[in-house]
Design a protein around this motif. Sequence first.
Motif, PDB file in Angstrom:
ATOM      1  N   PRO A 262     -25.132 -42.282  55.810  1.00 55.06           N
ATOM      2  CA  PRO A 262     -24.433 -43.567  55.852  1.00 55.06           C
ATOM      3  C   PRO A 262     -25.403 -44.740  55.692  1.00 55.06           C
ATOM      4  CG  PRO A 262     -23.822 -42.188  57.719  1.00 55.06           C
ATOM      5  CD  PRO A 262     -24.986 -41.535  57.058  1.00 55.06           C
ATOM      6  N   LEU A 263     -25.030 -45.683  54.847  1.00 57.45           N
ATOM      7  CA  LEU A 263     -25.794 -46.926  54.691  1.00 57.45           C
ATOM      8  C   LEU A 263     -24.979 -48.086  55.288  1.00 57.45           C
ATOM      9  CD1 LEU A 263     -28.070 -48.740  53.469  1.00 57.45           C
ATOM     10  CD2 LEU A 263     -26.677 -48.837  51.384  1.00 57.45           C
ATOM     11  N   GLN A 264     -23.731 -48.189  54.836  1.00 53.84           N
ATOM     12  CA  GLN A 264     -22.744 -49.203  55.237  1.00 53.84           C
ATOM     13  C   GLN A 264     -22.970 -50.571  54.598  1.00 53.84           C
ATOM     14  OE1 GLN A 264     -20.836 -47.267  55.937  1.00 53.84           O
ATOM     15  NE2 GLN A 264     -21.042 -46.086  57.796  1.00 53.84           N
ATOM     16  N   SER A 265     -24.222 -51.033  54.467  1.00 47.79           N
ATOM     17  CA  SER A 265     -24.473 -52.281  53.730  1.00 47.79           C
ATOM     18  C   SER A 265     -25.909 -52.283  53.233  1.00 47.79           C
ATOM     19  CB  SER A 265     -24.239 -53.500  54.630  1.00 47.79           C
ATOM     20  OG  SER A 265     -24.584 -54.687  53.932  1.00 47.79           O
ATOM     21  N   GLY A 266     -26.099 -52.872  52.042  1.00 47.54           N
ATOM     22  CA  GLY A 266     -27.451 -53.039  51.510  1.00 47.54           C
ATOM     23  C   GLY A 266     -28.046 -54.390  51.852  1.00 47.54           C
ATOM     24  N   SER A 267     -27.383 -55.106  52.755  1.00 47.51           N
ATOM     25  CA  SER A 267     -27.867 -56.416  53.212  1.00 47.51           C
ATOM     26  C   SER A 267     -28.323 -56.300  54.660  1.00 47.51           C
ATOM     27  CB  SER A 267     -26.741 -57.463  53.113  1.00 47.51           C
ATOM     28  OG  SER A 267     -27.053 -58.605  53.885  1.00 47.51           O
ATOM     29  N   ASP A 268     -29.570 -56.632  54.939  1.00 47.14           N
ATOM     30  CA  ASP A 268     -30.071 -56.554  56.315  1.00 47.14           C
ATOM     31  C   ASP A 268     -29.300 -57.477  57.254  1.00 47.14           C
ATOM     32  OD1 ASP A 268     -31.923 -54.619  55.752  1.00 47.14           O
ATOM     33  OD2 ASP A 268     -33.616 -55.997  55.528  1.00 47.14           O
ATOM     34  N   ALA A 269     -28.870 -58.634  56.739  1.00 42.69           N
ATOM     35  CA  ALA A 269     -28.102 -59.563  57.576  1.00 42.69           C
ATOM     36  C   ALA A 269     -26.796 -58.928  58.047  1.00 42.69           C
ATOM     37  CB  ALA A 269     -27.815 -60.857  56.805  1.00 42.69           C
TER      38      ALA A 269
END
Length: 442
Positions: A262-269
Amino acid sequence: MNKKVAFYTLGCKLNFSETSTIARSFEKEDFERVDFSEKADIYVINTCSVTENADKRFKTIVKQAQKNNPDAFVAAVGCYAQLKPEELAAVDGVDLVLGATEKFKITDYLNDLSKNNHGEVHSCEIEEADFYVGSYAIGDRTRAFLKVQDGCDYKCTYCTIPLARGISRSDNLDNVLRNAREIASQNIKEIVLTGVNIGDYGKGEFGNKKHEHTFLDLVQALDRVEGIHRLRISSIEPNLLKNETIHFVANSNTFVPHFHIPLQSGSDAILKKMRRRYLTNLYVDRVKHIRETMPHACIGVDVIVGFPGETDEHFLETYHFLNELDISYLHVFTYSERDNTLAAEMENPVPQHIRKKRSKMLRGLSVKKRRAFYESQLGSVRTVLFEGENKSGYIHGFTENYVKVKAPWDPSLVNTLHQVELTNIDDDGLVRIAFVSETVSA
């Protein structure tokens, strides 16, 4: 005549493994199991509440049961039953709703199978779900889903699973190995390890946070079980997928080169708003490490679009991150608000039409990624496990690194392993093969 029971499972592989365990408890009480489309005395629906669609489908499935037998007793168990028992109990036709601790004792609640005007609820406070029930499911003749862990201690802001399943806890190693041997004795070629957070394997019952064994101990022990041809790790958190586990899989006798992370988002924010336990640099490191040790490995990714506060810039950050990453396919989830989660109260919700647009873009990227991965495997020799269905004159199967292949239907191939060469990609996106060897394993 024996009474008949039928089951319907919504959601994840873990739910399927638990449905099988519940079904076996009915068999011990001399119930005859039939297909859900048939007339039964009892219909058991194992629910899911990860997405809105699973909630909505429940009512449709209850109606189907009533159509099959208007007098049948209908019971609901599972995550939705734990989170919103009164809501399910109010659905017309539902007679019994059991929460997280009660679902494995369902036959104790079936003294009287007469219909109720309103569903009877037996559910616990989720803090009471501190014991572990091992289970496994045999989905078809070729693979089984083996539950090794349940619950989750993570506090992701969008997720209801800790509320539905309780604290992280694991089966003990002896039980897991016993179940694995039982599965192997039934001529099943592949076992998929399942759980809510399987990388957290080792935490005992009753809130004991001490890890008696690690996930690495688990995979090393399973690798030594005789009679298992393939072991596959289901979804595992990137922060819990250690380098030593990756190295072990690369050199294993039975674990296959397939990871779903799982990644869920490629944005650290956005990852920080989600309260995930890693940032994108760790994720890149895991993918890089897998590629260095297993260049041919298949890497799947979970990603959520439309999380509150996800701007166009955040989404494009995710899109470009995934586009540049050497992965094989995506599972794309459109964010949906869930009661009693922090995310549901966050500002700047993303409009539904934008969520759908972003989801469509990532699904298109997934098609491109899978095609590129399949193309990279053409000309290689892989081992295929063939499945049991005749689909429009073809038999399908998966290679060890999760390439889906097709061959002209031949019933003698069902549940056998063959070495094949991957020759070309057909119009439907599946890979055609040429047989290299006789049966590797029948």
